[in-house]
Design a protein around this motif. Structure first.
Motif, PDB file in Angstrom:
ATOM      1  N   UNK A  79       0.856  -1.207   0.000  1.00 44.90           N
ATOM      2  CA  UNK A  79       0.000   0.000   0.000  1.00 44.90           C
ATOM      3  C   UNK A  79       0.888   1.252   0.000  1.00 44.90           C
ATOM      4  N   UNK A  80       0.495   2.252  -0.780  1.00 47.38           N
ATOM      5  CA  UNK A  80       1.309   3.477  -0.780  1.00 47.38           C
ATOM      6  C   UNK A  80       1.141   4.193   0.560  1.00 47.38           C
ATOM      7  N   UNK A  81       2.089   5.062   0.834  1.00 51.09           N
ATOM      8  CA  UNK A  81       2.050   5.813   2.091  1.00 51.09           C
ATOM      9  C   UNK A  81       0.762   6.652   2.202  1.00 51.09           C
ATOM     10  N   UNK A  82       0.360   7.262   1.068  1.00 47.76           N
ATOM     11  CA  UNK A  82      -0.847   8.098   1.128  1.00 47.76           C
ATOM     12  C   UNK A  82      -2.084   7.236   1.375  1.00 47.76           C
ATOM     13  N   UNK A  83      -2.136   6.032   0.777  1.00 47.63           N
ATOM     14  CA  UNK A  83      -3.287   5.144   0.997  1.00 47.63           C
ATOM     15  C   UNK A  83      -3.323   4.688   2.453  1.00 47.63           C
ATOM     16  N   UNK A  84      -2.148   4.411   3.014  1.00 51.54           N
ATOM     17  CA  UNK A  84      -2.083   4.003   4.426  1.00 51.54           C
ATOM     18  C   UNK A  84      -2.601   5.116   5.346  1.00 51.54           C
ATOM     19  N   UNK A  85      -2.140   6.340   5.057  1.00 52.25           N
ATOM     20  CA  UNK A  85      -2.570   7.462   5.899  1.00 52.25           C
ATOM     21  C   UNK A  85      -4.058   7.733   5.717  1.00 52.25           C
ATOM     22  N   UNK A  86      -4.543   7.606   4.485  1.00 55.68           N
ATOM     23  CA  UNK A  86      -5.975   7.821   4.243  1.00 55.68           C
ATOM     24  C   UNK A  86      -6.783   6.797   5.033  1.00 55.68           C
ATOM     25  N   UNK A  87      -6.306   5.554   5.078  1.00 51.16           N
ATOM     26  CA  UNK A  87      -7.023   4.506   5.829  1.00 51.16           C
ATOM     27  C   UNK A  87      -7.018   4.830   7.321  1.00 51.16           C
ATOM     28  N   UNK A  88      -5.871   5.330   7.798  1.00 49.49           N
ATOM     29  CA  UNK A  88      -5.767   5.711   9.220  1.00 49.49           C
ATOM     30  C   UNK A  88      -6.759   6.850   9.541  1.00 49.49           C
ATOM     31  N   UNK A  89      -6.820   7.816   8.641  1.00 47.99           N
ATOM     32  CA  UNK A  89      -7.728   8.965   8.856  1.00 47.99           C
ATOM     33  C   UNK A  89      -9.186   8.492   8.802  1.00 47.99           C
ATOM     34  N   UNK A  90      -9.492   7.635   7.847  1.00 49.04           N
ATOM     35  CA  UNK A  90     -10.874   7.149   7.724  1.00 49.04           C
ATOM     36  C   UNK A  90     -11.278   6.316   8.937  1.00 49.04           C
ATOM     37  N   UNK A  91     -10.314   5.606   9.520  1.00 48.50           N
ATOM     38  CA  UNK A  91     -10.629   4.807  10.710  1.00 48.50           C
ATOM     39  C   UNK A  91     -11.043   5.724  11.867  1.00 48.50           C
ATOM     40  N   UNK A  92     -10.502   6.936  11.897  1.00 47.36           N
ATOM     41  CA  UNK A  92     -10.834   7.859  12.997  1.00 47.36           C
ATOM     42  C   UNK A  92     -11.980   8.792  12.661  1.00 47.36           C
ATOM     43  N   UNK A  93     -12.091   9.166  11.372  1.00 53.12           N
ATOM     44  CA  UNK A  93     -13.044  10.230  11.017  1.00 53.12           C
ATOM     45  C   UNK A  93     -14.206   9.729  10.167  1.00 53.12           C
ATOM     46  N   UNK A  94     -14.213   8.447   9.844  1.00 52.15           N
ATOM     47  CA  UNK A  94     -15.284   7.911   8.994  1.00 52.15           C
ATOM     48  C   UNK A  94     -14.836   7.830   7.549  1.00 52.15           C
ATOM     49  N   UNK A  95     -15.477   6.907   6.823  1.00 50.97           N
ATOM     50  CA  UNK A  95     -14.979   6.573   5.483  1.00 50.97           C
ATOM     51  C   UNK A  95     -15.661   7.358   4.366  1.00 50.97           C
ATOM     52  N   UNK A  96     -16.672   8.188   4.700  1.00 51.50           N
ATOM     53  CA  UNK A  96     -17.357   8.937   3.625  1.00 51.50           C
ATOM     54  C   UNK A  96     -16.328   9.776   2.874  1.00 51.50           C
ATOM     55  N   UNK A  97     -16.414   9.806   1.537  1.00 49.98           N
ATOM     56  CA  UNK A  97     -15.393  10.547   0.791  1.00 49.98           C
ATOM     57  C   UNK A  97     -15.401  12.039   1.093  1.00 49.98           C
ATOM     58  N   UNK A  98     -14.210  12.585   1.210  1.00 50.38           N
ATOM     59  CA  UNK A  98     -14.040  14.032   1.351  1.00 50.38           C
ATOM     60  C   UNK A  98     -14.250  14.647  -0.032  1.00 50.38           C
ATOM     61  N   UNK A  99     -14.909  15.813  -0.096  1.00 51.03           N
ATOM     62  CA  UNK A  99     -15.100  16.455  -1.394  1.00 51.03           C
ATOM     63  C   UNK A  99     -14.093  17.564  -1.652  1.00 51.03           C
ATOM     64  N   UNK A 100     -13.737  18.284  -0.583  1.00 55.80           N
ATOM     65  CA  UNK A 100     -12.913  19.485  -0.765  1.00 55.80           C
ATOM     66  C   UNK A 100     -11.850  19.569   0.329  1.00 55.80           C
ATOM     67  N   UNK A 101     -10.646  19.955  -0.060  1.00 58.53           N
ATOM     68  CA  UNK A 101      -9.599  20.245   0.913  1.00 58.53           C
ATOM     69  C   UNK A 101      -9.455  21.747   1.078  1.00 58.53           C
ATOM     70  N   UNK A 102      -9.116  22.157   2.294  1.00 58.01           N
ATOM     71  CA  UNK A 102      -8.851  23.579   2.550  1.00 58.01           C
ATOM     72  C   UNK A 102      -7.508  23.675   3.259  1.00 58.01           C
ATOM     73  N   UNK A 103      -6.622  24.484   2.730  1.00 64.47           N
ATOM     74  CA  UNK A 103      -5.326  24.689   3.380  1.00 64.47           C
ATOM     75  C   UNK A 103      -5.335  26.086   3.982  1.00 64.47           C
ATOM     76  N   UNK A 104      -5.109  26.163   5.284  1.00 60.48           N
ATOM     77  CA  UNK A 104      -5.247  27.455   5.968  1.00 60.48           C
ATOM     78  C   UNK A 104      -3.907  28.158   6.125  1.00 60.48           C
ATOM     79  N   UNK A 105      -3.884  29.409   5.768  1.00 58.92           N
ATOM     80  CA  UNK A 105      -2.669  30.211   5.873  1.00 58.92           C
ATOM     81  C   UNK A 105      -2.499  30.822   7.255  1.00 58.92           C
ATOM     82  N   UNK A 106      -1.398  31.565   7.411  1.00 57.79           N
ATOM     83  CA  UNK A 106      -1.060  32.196   8.701  1.00 57.79           C
ATOM     84  C   UNK A 106      -2.228  33.002   9.249  1.00 57.79           C
ATOM     85  N   UNK A 107      -2.600  32.728  10.486  1.00 56.61           N
ATOM     86  CA  UNK A 107      -3.631  33.519  11.162  1.00 56.61           C
ATOM     87  C   UNK A 107      -5.034  33.220  10.674  1.00 56.61           C
TER      88      UNK A 107
END
Ligand code: HPA
Length: 271
Positions: free
Chosen positions: A1-29
Motif C-alpha cells: 500500500x502506498x504511504x498516502x493510501x495508508x494514511x488515508x485509511x488511518x484517517x478514515x478509521x478515525x473520522x469515517x470513510x465517507x469521501x471528502x469532497x474538498x480540501x482547505x489549506x489554511x494560511x497564517x492567522x
C-alpha cells in the motif's frame, strides 16, 4: 500500500470513510476556520510523514468533517519551503487528500498587496500566479506526469463559484496575480517594484508549490489571499509576522462567509 493510501485509511478509521469532497489549506492567522468544521481533528504528529508545520499562527492539525453539509478536510498548517528547503513538503498531505476522495482544494494565505485598490483586511482571489522563486516541487519526479500544464491552473469554474458566493455575501473578491517569494525574509522595496513590473498584484511565501502539486495530482484548485499589509515600500506599517498574524483574522471572517456560501450552494454538483 502506498504511504498516502495508508494514511488515508488511518484517517478514515478515525473520522469515517465517507469521501471528502474538498480540501482547505489554511494560511497564517486563518486557523479559526478549522473550528467551524464539525468533525474529527487529528494532530499532524499522528500522521507519519506530515510536515511539522511549526510556524506560529498555524495549528498543525487535520480536521475532517462537515462544513455546510459538505465533507471537507481542513489542513490547519502547511509546510513552507522556507522552513526546510523542500518545495515538495506538501506533496504527501495533498496525496492523502486525493486518496480521501477530494475533487478540489482551496488554498489560503496571508499576503502583501501591490495594488492600491486591494487593502489590508481585503481578500484577493488568485487568477494566476508567478513563480518568482524559480523552485518547483516536481523537480526529481521521474514520470512524464511531471510536465503539468499550468494554463488555467486556478480553476475558472471554481473561481466563478467563489466570486458568486462573495457577491451574494457582499464581500469584495477582486482577482489578481500572486507572486511566490521564497521568504522567510520579507521582500525589499526594490523587489516589490520588480514583482509589480512583472505583473504581480500580491506577494507571499506559500501556495504556489501546492497549486503545482494539486494540478499534478489532478485536483482542481483555487486560492485566496487575505491581505495583511501593503507590500514593502508601498505602505506605512512595519511589516512583520506579528502584524501578519494580527491582521489575517480580518480576512478570515470574510473568507468563512464566502466559503460557507459557496458550499451551501453546491448540492451534488461537482465543485
Ligand atoms: N510579503 C510576503 N509574505 C507576506 C506578506 C508580504 O508582504 N504579508 C503577509 N505575508
Amino acid at each position: 500500500m502506498s504511504k498516502s493510501a495508508e494514511l488515508a485509511a488511518l484517517i478514515q478509521a478515525r473520522a469515517g470513510a465517507a469521501p471528502v469532497r474538498l480540501g482547505l489549506i489554511l494560511g497564517s492567522g486563518l486557523g479559526h476556520l478549522a473550528a467551524a468544521v464539525q468533525g474529527v481533528a487529528i494532530d499532524y504528529a499522528d500522521l507519519p510523514g506530515f510536515p511539522h508545520a511549526a510556524v506560529s499562527g498555524h495549528d498543525p492539525k487535520l480536521v475532517v468533517g462537515d462544513l455546510e453539509g459538505v465533507r471537507v478536510a481542513v489542513f490547519g498548517g502547511r509546510a513552507h519551503y522556507y522552513e526546510t528547503g523542500n518545495p515538495a513538503a506538501m506533496r504527501l498531505p495533498l496525496e492523502v487528500l486525493k486518496a480521501l476522495g477530494a475533487e478540489a482544494v482551496i488554498a489560503t494565505n496571508a499576503a502583501g498587496s501591490m495594488r492600491a485598490d486591494i487593502r489590508p483586511g481585503d481578500l484577493m482571489l488568485l487568477s494566476d500566479h508567478i513563480n518568482f522563486s524559480g523552485l518547483n516541487p516536481l523537480i526529481g519526479e521521474p514520470t512524464e506526469a511531471r510536465f503539468v500544464p499550468m494554463t488555467d491552473a486556478h480553476d475558472p469554474a471554481l473561481r466563478a463559484r467563489l466570486r458568486a458566493a462573495a457577491d451574494a455575501e457582499g464581500v469584495a473578491l477582486p482577482e489578481g496575480v500572486y507572486a511566490w517569494y521564497s521568504g522567510p525574509s520579507f521582500e525589499t522595496p526594490a523587489e516589490i517594484r520588480a514583482i509589480r513590473l512583472l505583473g504581480g498584484d500580491a506577494v507571499g511565501m506559500s501556495t504556489v508549490p501546492e497549486v503545482i502539486l494539486a494540478r499534478f495530482l489532478g485536483l482542481r484548485v483555487a486560492a485566496i489571499s487575505s491581505v495583511t499589509n501593503m507590500a514593502a515600500g508601498l505602505g506605512t506599517e512595519r511589516i512583520s509576522h506579528e502584524h501578519t498574524k494580527a491582521m489575517a483574522p480580518l480576512g478570515a471572517v470574510k473568507l468563512e462567509k464566502v466559503l460557507r456560501r459557496m458550499l451551501r450552494g453546491l448540492g451534488n454538483d461537482p465543485i
